[in-house]
Design a protein around this motif. Sequence first.
Motif, PDB file in Angstrom:
ATOM      1  N   LYS A   1       5.945 -16.567 -12.325  1.00 30.12           N
ATOM      2  CA  LYS A   1       6.742 -16.967 -12.055  1.00 30.12           C
ATOM      3  C   LYS A   1       7.855 -16.275 -11.887  1.00 30.12           C
ATOM      4  CE  LYS A   1       6.537 -19.518 -16.444  1.00 30.12           C
ATOM      5  NZ  LYS A   1       6.383 -21.000 -16.395  1.00 30.12           N
ATOM      6  N   ASP A   2       8.441 -17.542 -10.824  1.00 26.12           N
ATOM      7  CA  ASP A   2       9.469 -17.718  -9.575  1.00 26.12           C
ATOM      8  C   ASP A   2       9.813 -15.921 -10.032  1.00 26.12           C
ATOM      9  OD1 ASP A   2       8.198 -19.090  -8.120  1.00 26.12           O
ATOM     10  OD2 ASP A   2      10.101 -20.830  -7.577  1.00 26.12           O
ATOM     11  N   ILE A   3      11.143 -16.091 -10.678  1.00 27.53           N
ATOM     12  CA  ILE A   3      11.619 -14.957 -11.041  1.00 27.53           C
ATOM     13  C   ILE A   3      11.369 -13.741 -11.486  1.00 27.53           C
ATOM     14  CG2 ILE A   3      11.335 -15.145 -14.368  1.00 27.53           C
ATOM     15  CD1 ILE A   3      14.212 -15.302 -14.936  1.00 27.53           C
ATOM     16  N   ALA A   4      10.312 -13.696 -11.374  1.00 27.41           N
ATOM     17  CA  ALA A   4       9.128 -12.282 -11.394  1.00 27.41           C
ATOM     18  C   ALA A   4       9.246 -11.995 -10.089  1.00 27.41           C
ATOM     19  CB  ALA A   4       7.855 -11.896 -12.463  1.00 27.41           C
ATOM     20  N   LEU A   5       9.014 -11.928  -8.777  1.00 25.96           N
ATOM     21  CA  LEU A   5       8.939 -11.801  -7.834  1.00 25.96           C
ATOM     22  C   LEU A   5      10.003 -10.707  -7.471  1.00 25.96           C
ATOM     23  CD1 LEU A   5       7.739 -15.650  -6.298  1.00 25.96           C
ATOM     24  CD2 LEU A   5       5.894 -13.820  -7.567  1.00 25.96           C
ATOM     25  N   PRO A   6      11.286 -11.039  -7.549  1.00 25.27           N
ATOM     26  CA  PRO A   6      12.108  -9.905  -6.431  1.00 25.27           C
ATOM     27  C   PRO A   6      11.717  -8.855  -7.505  1.00 25.27           C
ATOM     28  CG  PRO A   6      13.533 -11.627  -6.979  1.00 25.27           C
ATOM     29  CD  PRO A   6      11.977 -12.610  -7.514  1.00 25.27           C
ATOM     30  N   ARG A   7      11.339  -8.512  -8.431  1.00 25.53           N
ATOM     31  CA  ARG A   7      11.056  -7.521  -8.750  1.00 25.53           C
ATOM     32  C   ARG A   7       9.594  -6.737  -8.651  1.00 25.53           C
ATOM     33  NH1 ARG A   7      10.623  -8.185 -14.525  1.00 25.53           N
ATOM     34  NH2 ARG A   7       8.828 -10.189 -14.873  1.00 25.53           N
ATOM     35  N   VAL A   8       8.552  -7.546  -8.046  1.00 21.12           N
ATOM     36  CA  VAL A   8       7.394  -7.326  -7.951  1.00 21.12           C
ATOM     37  C   VAL A   8       7.744  -6.971  -6.454  1.00 21.12           C
ATOM     38  CG1 VAL A   8       4.633  -8.780  -6.902  1.00 21.12           C
ATOM     39  CG2 VAL A   8       6.104  -9.217  -9.401  1.00 21.12           C
ATOM     40  N   ALA A   9       8.547  -7.196  -5.388  1.00 26.93           N
ATOM     41  CA  ALA A   9       8.985  -7.121  -4.125  1.00 26.93           C
ATOM     42  C   ALA A   9       9.332  -5.706  -4.240  1.00 26.93           C
ATOM     43  CB  ALA A   9      10.255  -8.216  -4.321  1.00 26.93           C
ATOM     44  N   ARG A  10      10.750  -5.209  -5.501  1.00 25.29           N
ATOM     45  CA  ARG A  10      10.742  -3.789  -5.392  1.00 25.29           C
ATOM     46  C   ARG A  10      10.050  -3.271  -5.824  1.00 25.29           C
ATOM     47  NH1 ARG A  10      13.719  -3.577  -9.422  1.00 25.29           N
ATOM     48  NH2 ARG A  10      13.807  -5.175 -10.549  1.00 25.29           N
ATOM     49  N   LEU A  11       9.191  -2.693  -6.673  1.00 26.21           N
ATOM     50  CA  LEU A  11       7.909  -1.981  -7.650  1.00 26.21           C
ATOM     51  C   LEU A  11       6.467  -1.726  -6.874  1.00 26.21           C
ATOM     52  CD1 LEU A  11       9.641  -2.722 -10.701  1.00 26.21           C
ATOM     53  CD2 LEU A  11      10.805  -0.695  -8.986  1.00 26.21           C
ATOM     54  N   ALA A  12       6.210  -2.939  -6.172  1.00 25.69           N
ATOM     55  CA  ALA A  12       4.629  -3.236  -6.609  1.00 25.69           C
ATOM     56  C   ALA A  12       4.159  -2.691  -5.091  1.00 25.69           C
ATOM     57  CB  ALA A  12       3.830  -4.083  -6.499  1.00 25.69           C
ATOM     58  N   ASP A  13       2.955  -2.442  -4.939  1.00 26.06           N
ATOM     59  CA  ASP A  13       2.843  -1.585  -2.971  1.00 26.06           C
ATOM     60  C   ASP A  13       2.025  -3.450  -2.891  1.00 26.06           C
ATOM     61  OD1 ASP A  13       3.286   0.581  -2.909  1.00 26.06           O
ATOM     62  OD2 ASP A  13       1.591   1.260  -4.568  1.00 26.06           O
ATOM     63  N   ALA A  14       1.996  -4.278  -4.025  1.00 26.75           N
ATOM     64  CA  ALA A  14       1.332  -5.744  -3.378  1.00 26.75           C
ATOM     65  C   ALA A  14       1.011  -6.833  -5.166  1.00 26.75           C
ATOM     66  CB  ALA A  14       0.037  -5.539  -3.146  1.00 26.75           C
ATOM     67  N   TRP A  15       1.080  -8.104  -4.139  1.00 24.79           N
ATOM     68  CA  TRP A  15       1.296  -8.455  -4.746  1.00 24.79           C
ATOM     69  C   TRP A  15      -0.201  -9.349  -5.286  1.00 24.79           C
ATOM     70  CZ3 TRP A  15       2.711 -14.742  -4.367  1.00 24.79           C
ATOM     71  CH2 TRP A  15       2.855 -14.844  -4.739  1.00 24.79           C
ATOM     72  N   VAL A  16      -0.933 -10.170  -6.788  1.00 27.85           N
ATOM     73  CA  VAL A  16      -1.961 -10.441  -7.093  1.00 27.85           C
ATOM     74  C   VAL A  16      -1.723 -11.875  -6.991  1.00 27.85           C
ATOM     75  CG1 VAL A  16      -3.842 -10.542  -8.302  1.00 27.85           C
ATOM     76  CG2 VAL A  16      -2.800  -7.911  -7.396  1.00 27.85           C
ATOM     77  N   MET A  17      -1.363 -12.781  -5.983  1.00 28.44           N
ATOM     78  CA  MET A  17      -1.856 -14.079  -6.097  1.00 28.44           C
ATOM     79  C   MET A  17      -2.078 -14.204  -7.612  1.00 28.44           C
ATOM     80  SD  MET A  17      -1.314 -15.321  -2.586  1.00 28.44           S
ATOM     81  CE  MET A  17      -0.039 -15.140  -1.344  1.00 28.44           C
ATOM     82  N   TRP A  18      -1.800 -14.927  -8.411  1.00 24.62           N
ATOM     83  CA  TRP A  18      -2.092 -15.552  -9.452  1.00 24.62           C
ATOM     84  C   TRP A  18      -3.489 -17.394  -9.824  1.00 24.62           C
ATOM     85  CZ3 TRP A  18      -0.109 -19.820 -13.097  1.00 24.62           C
ATOM     86  CH2 TRP A  18       0.744 -20.561 -12.087  1.00 24.62           C
ATOM     87  N   PRO A  19      -4.128 -16.842 -10.300  1.00 27.36           N
ATOM     88  CA  PRO A  19      -5.742 -17.969  -9.656  1.00 27.36           C
ATOM     89  C   PRO A  19      -5.135 -19.517 -10.441  1.00 27.36           C
ATOM     90  CG  PRO A  19      -6.252 -16.914 -11.642  1.00 27.36           C
ATOM     91  CD  PRO A  19      -4.870 -16.114 -11.353  1.00 27.36           C
ATOM     92  N   GLY A  20      -3.656 -19.620 -10.861  1.00 21.65           N
ATOM     93  CA  GLY A  20      -3.685 -20.877 -11.623  1.00 21.65           C
ATOM     94  C   GLY A  20      -2.021 -22.023 -10.473  1.00 21.65           C
ATOM     95  N   ALA A  21      -2.270 -21.371  -9.704  1.00 18.79           N
ATOM     96  CA  ALA A  21      -1.615 -22.092  -8.390  1.00 18.79           C
ATOM     97  C   ALA A  21      -2.304 -22.642  -7.593  1.00 18.79           C
ATOM     98  CB  ALA A  21      -0.178 -21.354  -8.230  1.00 18.79           C
ATOM     99  N   SER A  22      -1.397 -23.716  -6.622  1.00 21.99           N
ATOM    100  CA  SER A  22      -2.569 -24.230  -5.887  1.00 21.99           C
ATOM    101  C   SER A  22      -2.125 -23.820  -4.296  1.00 21.99           C
ATOM    102  CB  SER A  22      -2.270 -25.511  -4.613  1.00 21.99           C
ATOM    103  OG  SER A  22      -0.096 -25.608  -4.626  1.00 21.99           O
ATOM    104  N   LEU A  23      -2.450 -22.997  -3.014  1.00 24.07           N
ATOM    105  CA  LEU A  23      -2.470 -22.529  -1.915  1.00 24.07           C
ATOM    106  C   LEU A  23      -0.734 -22.830  -1.469  1.00 24.07           C
ATOM    107  CD1 LEU A  23      -3.333 -20.912   0.124  1.00 24.07           C
ATOM    108  CD2 LEU A  23      -4.413 -23.271   1.730  1.00 24.07           C
ATOM    109  N   ALA A  24      -0.702 -23.940  -1.645  1.00 23.66           N
ATOM    110  CA  ALA A  24       1.209 -24.711  -1.416  1.00 23.66           C
ATOM    111  C   ALA A  24       1.749 -23.366  -2.069  1.00 23.66           C
ATOM    112  CB  ALA A  24       0.925 -25.752  -1.373  1.00 23.66           C
ATOM    113  N   GLU A  25       1.787 -23.487  -3.455  1.00 22.38           N
ATOM    114  CA  GLU A  25       2.778 -23.458  -4.137  1.00 22.38           C
ATOM    115  C   GLU A  25       2.320 -21.330  -4.335  1.00 22.38           C
ATOM    116  OE1 GLU A  25       4.665 -22.841  -7.578  1.00 22.38           O
ATOM    117  OE2 GLU A  25       5.219 -23.799  -6.300  1.00 22.38           O
ATOM    118  N   LEU A  26       1.318 -20.737  -3.675  1.00 21.60           N
ATOM    119  CA  LEU A  26       1.436 -20.076  -3.465  1.00 21.60           C
ATOM    120  C   LEU A  26       2.304 -19.364  -2.122  1.00 21.60           C
ATOM    121  CD1 LEU A  26      -2.296 -18.399  -4.510  1.00 21.60           C
ATOM    122  CD2 LEU A  26      -0.084 -18.085  -5.378  1.00 21.60           C
TER     123      LEU A  26
END
Length: 334
Positions: A176-201
């Motif tokens: 979800k979009d709401i989780a992305l700021p947390r990933v941005a702050r805390l992770a070394d990398a975001w693993v893009m999920w398999p259930g979204a299109s290239l455009a959505e990613l």
Amino acid sequence: MKIALHYSFQVAEGERSERVMADGLEDIAWADRNGFSAVVFAEHHFMEDGWIPRPMILAASAAAVTKNIRVGTDITVLTLHHPVALAEEAAAIDNLSNGRFILGVGLGWMPNEYAGFGVPYKERAAIYERSIGHVRRLLAGETVSDTTGHHRFENARIRPMPVNPTGIPLWMGAVKDIALPRVARLADAWVMWPGASLAELGRQQKLLLAARTAAGLPRPKEQPFRREAFVAETDAKAWSLYAEGLRHEYGHVYRSLHPTYPANDSIDNLRRWGENMFVVGSPATVAAQLAQYEDELGATECLVRCQLPTVPREAVCEALQGFGEVIRILARRN
């Protein structure tokens, strides 16, 4: 673009978990000798299809049969685990693999898993962030206590320490979009999920990078992404071999996340529905599709899952051979 393997070790009726796992470890040893970059394991609990509940154990097993590829989790549901125990396991596997371990974590989305572990579902985000901080500090060698959180402990200090002095890479999953700021702050990398299109990613990646910029953080060095992917001699053959596994996964396991999944999931309809999500076809077709992710997203590594319930063992072996050719095609781009 690197190619890594992703496993959940689910089984269909008539298949046996011990056989599927043994075959998988055999394939992982082969991949270690043939240019693949990593192998990671997913986590779910209480699944009728036997989805592996303990990916750290499988990562340790993979470390024991490999010498070159990285091993890790994608993802372990961090909130369900005591952070001290998880940090100890991560450090132990990093030593077992001589510094090749990746710790991929996520929040999870199944309430029954939280109920089964006695973790309050409504408090999961707060518990998750707190646990990430604890694991980071423990892997850095600090003595850590928490006397007020869900997981309570005093004066924990893990040994052995990770092999790499810069620490174990921390990857995070998010849908979800709401989780992305947390990933941005805390992770070394975001693993893009398999259930979204290239455009959505691509749209979500812009949100994540903007959040990192706002936090004064650089673009991540790695951009891994997950795809359901399969290779055979021709596009038609690849789809015919893999389609039933996709029906199991997206028509059943992930159905609640995909309300537009076709009621008539014939191969033609499945291909149309998953056109911009699934990467299935001949080596040339798959290489061309993966190159788009590299060009448009700066993707560095694709985590592919060939083994799904009902997909024949011999077809999985053929797919791995095909991915070896994909690796060679992509290498010629650079």
